[in-house]
Design a protein around this motif. Sequence first.
Motif, PDB file in Angstrom:
ATOM      1  N   VAL A 427     -73.457 -20.058 -16.109  1.00  0.00           N
ATOM      2  CA  VAL A 427     -74.049 -21.403 -16.093  1.00  0.00           C
ATOM      3  C   VAL A 427     -74.141 -21.961 -14.681  1.00  0.00           C
ATOM      4  O   VAL A 427     -74.890 -22.911 -14.436  1.00  0.00           O
ATOM      5  N   ASP A 428     -73.367 -21.389 -13.754  1.00  0.00           N
ATOM      6  CA  ASP A 428     -73.414 -21.803 -12.349  1.00  0.00           C
ATOM      7  C   ASP A 428     -72.992 -20.623 -11.486  1.00  0.00           C
ATOM      8  O   ASP A 428     -71.804 -20.342 -11.346  1.00  0.00           O
ATOM      9  N   PRO A 429     -73.953 -19.907 -10.926  1.00  0.00           N
ATOM     10  CA  PRO A 429     -73.639 -18.714 -10.125  1.00  0.00           C
ATOM     11  C   PRO A 429     -72.725 -19.005  -8.944  1.00  0.00           C
ATOM     12  O   PRO A 429     -72.146 -18.076  -8.369  1.00  0.00           O
ATOM     13  N   GLU A 430     -72.561 -20.287  -8.587  1.00  0.00           N
ATOM     14  CA  GLU A 430     -71.718 -20.638  -7.456  1.00  0.00           C
ATOM     15  C   GLU A 430     -70.238 -20.745  -7.827  1.00  0.00           C
ATOM     16  O   GLU A 430     -69.398 -21.049  -6.980  1.00  0.00           O
ATOM     17  N   ALA A 431     -69.903 -20.526  -9.090  1.00  0.00           N
ATOM     18  CA  ALA A 431     -68.496 -20.623  -9.522  1.00  0.00           C
ATOM     19  C   ALA A 431     -67.637 -19.648  -8.724  1.00  0.00           C
ATOM     20  O   ALA A 431     -68.004 -18.481  -8.544  1.00  0.00           O
ATOM     21  N   ASP A 432     -66.494 -20.118  -8.241  1.00  0.00           N
ATOM     22  CA  ASP A 432     -65.636 -19.319  -7.367  1.00  0.00           C
ATOM     23  C   ASP A 432     -64.392 -18.757  -8.050  1.00  0.00           C
ATOM     24  O   ASP A 432     -63.960 -17.647  -7.727  1.00  0.00           O
ATOM     25  N   LEU A 433     -63.798 -19.521  -8.926  1.00  0.00           N
ATOM     26  CA  LEU A 433     -62.523 -19.104  -9.499  1.00  0.00           C
ATOM     27  C   LEU A 433     -62.267 -19.872 -10.783  1.00  0.00           C
ATOM     28  O   LEU A 433     -62.964 -20.842 -11.094  1.00  0.00           O
ATOM     29  N   ALA A 434     -61.262 -19.424 -11.535  1.00  0.00           N
ATOM     30  CA  ALA A 434     -60.899 -20.091 -12.797  1.00  0.00           C
ATOM     31  C   ALA A 434     -59.390 -20.237 -12.882  1.00  0.00           C
ATOM     32  O   ALA A 434     -58.633 -19.394 -12.380  1.00  0.00           O
ATOM     33  N   LEU A 435     -58.968 -21.317 -13.543  1.00  0.00           N
ATOM     34  CA  LEU A 435     -57.555 -21.613 -13.757  1.00  0.00           C
ATOM     35  C   LEU A 435     -57.311 -21.813 -15.244  1.00  0.00           C
ATOM     36  O   LEU A 435     -58.123 -22.432 -15.931  1.00  0.00           O
ATOM     37  N   MET A 436     -56.181 -21.314 -15.740  1.00  0.00           N
ATOM     38  CA  MET A 436     -55.838 -21.444 -17.153  1.00  0.00           C
ATOM     39  C   MET A 436     -54.398 -21.922 -17.294  1.00  0.00           C
ATOM     40  O   MET A 436     -53.496 -21.369 -16.659  1.00  0.00           O
ATOM     41  N   ASN A 437     -54.181 -22.959 -18.109  1.00  0.00           N
ATOM     42  CA  ASN A 437     -52.812 -23.450 -18.320  1.00  0.00           C
ATOM     43  C   ASN A 437     -52.055 -22.522 -19.267  1.00  0.00           C
ATOM     44  O   ASN A 437     -52.574 -22.116 -20.310  1.00  0.00           O
ATOM     45  N   PRO A 438     -50.810 -22.173 -18.951  1.00  0.00           N
ATOM     46  CA  PRO A 438     -50.056 -21.229 -19.785  1.00  0.00           C
ATOM     47  C   PRO A 438     -49.788 -21.758 -21.185  1.00  0.00           C
ATOM     48  O   PRO A 438     -49.719 -20.982 -22.142  1.00  0.00           O
ATOM     49  N   GLY A 439     -49.640 -23.087 -21.325  1.00  0.00           N
ATOM     50  CA  GLY A 439     -49.368 -23.648 -22.649  1.00  0.00           C
ATOM     51  C   GLY A 439     -50.535 -23.538 -23.603  1.00  0.00           C
ATOM     52  O   GLY A 439     -50.371 -23.706 -24.819  1.00  0.00           O
TER      53      GLY A 439
END
Length: 607
Positions: A427-439
């Motif tokens: 949806v956005d080729p400029e996306a750099d990274l992702a974060l996910m909450n452990p809970g």
Amino acid sequence: MSVTPQRHRARGRLLIAGVTALAAAASVAAALPAGAQDESRDHGHATGRTVDVQLLSFNDFHGNLEPPTGSGGRVTELQPDGTTKTIDAGGVEHLATALRDARKGERYTATVAAGDLIGGSPLLSGLFHDEPTIEALNKLDLDIAGVGNHEFDEGRTELERIQNGGCHPKDGCYEDGKVFQGADFPYLAANVTDEKTGKPILPPYKIWEKNGVKIGFIGLTLEGTPDIVSAEGIKGLKFHDEVETIDKYAKELDRKGVKSIVALVHEGGAPASAAYNYNCDSPGPGDGISGPITEIAKKTTSKVDAFVTGHTHQAYVCTVPDPAGKPRMVTSASSAGKLFTDTTLTYDRRTRDIVRTSVESANQVVRRDLPKAPDMTSLIARWNKLAAPIASRPLGFISADIARGTEPEQPLGSLIADAQLAYAKTVDPEADLALMNPGGIRAELVFKAAGAEGDGVVTYGEAFSVQPFGNTVNLVDLTGAQLITALKQQVSGSNEAAPKILQISAGLTYTLDLTKTGADRVVADSVKLNGAAIDPAATYRVAMNSFLAGGGDGFAELGKGANPLVGADDLKAFEDYLAANSSAADPIEPPASGRITVVKKPTPAVS
């Protein structure tokens, strides 16, 4: 450590560490220090001055009607020789049998729970907005429950529907001719008030009474609930201090002549051992537990006789000194129905109070070799039939178990973060990274999962159990400085005592130095993206679920992201990733570690 040959309930003395040699009855009975006892004890069968009231309790059930899979379905048991073993446990069919067996012969018995009975549930319950779980809890004869943070996952209106009944406003009724009846037991929410009226949204307490024996139960969730649930779901609500709330209603109960009081608090602690039968009072009361519940227990009025707690998913039976320095029982029964706590409260008819020197308690394992309760088997079969067309649909393939794990970097967390980044780039080729909450990761992906179409097949039902919250994958702009601040918030502020380590997509790396304290544990100049140091002044496009994007779990900095884009459901992103990156011939392997470099404190040398 001292070991007893079998479980003995002790009265009027502190039970020294006891571990059973008989696996079927392994537990530790914790009792309070010595004190005078009346000779005319009833034991629930006659009319003496004192009677024994059985209190059965559990917490953090999270809709686990079927036995939890993987490590989430095991408890650790301490053995007489000091070693430990794991036991498969849980499943409502076995829990029902265990509770019903425990009640046999008891004249005075109450069953209570300390929150998070629903929410974060496997597909069998979560797909139907936890109606199956409430139906099961009704059959379990649950008397009273306090709310937990997960009771607010779908907001106040849905919680009121869970209590009062009625078909879901969007999905409707799930079975022809059947309308959801709601919970037969009262949910209590003493510290959750409406901002406009200032009144609790649900009753603050319930007085349990039988044959003149009265016990007041005050139910509440942790004050920090707004930090760990969606802001939209709790709009218009206020969450108040636990100690102040309990003290307020304990006084009110006392004025009504109710002297025996138990607090059902959805907040917990961390025991010194992971074994459910660890002697939490060794070497003394309160020494074997730490965390928020210890401070609550130490400060709460002495009018309260015992605490049933939860939230941390830990198992403990401890005594913690009250403000007068007198030990008071504090219990928690792990999670997912793997344990229940059996507590005896001795009630004095003359004083109408609990004889605290006679309180005793022990956690009991819900063993899977217990007979299955037929009514629960029928309930599970009925709902499984409704869920089957959706649950059994295959999504992808794995080569081995992909676990949540206990290390800061979790294989399943890495996989989910990679999936969210892959979706974000569509949806956005400029996306750099992702974060996910452990809970937000609620179960493991198991290679040999019950009900799967074949070894290594990941079904929709299994994926749903991993990510059941229905969050969206959102994108925001964060500066490098904001990203580093967010990483530091993992181990500081509200997360300092119990860090919440974000799971990160491939390419992002940093060092977590556990020899340091607070925010310094994240080494700022070690944070890199694809080998290049994060530039504090640069802008990065970051994907995360909507919960984190709202600043959830204490990550206020993530809530400040600019140029937000709301994407598709996080489960759909995971589903698409599995489909695109796995096949029967080429299954996904557990992601390798190395994204987070952990510097640990040296282990002390043993002399």
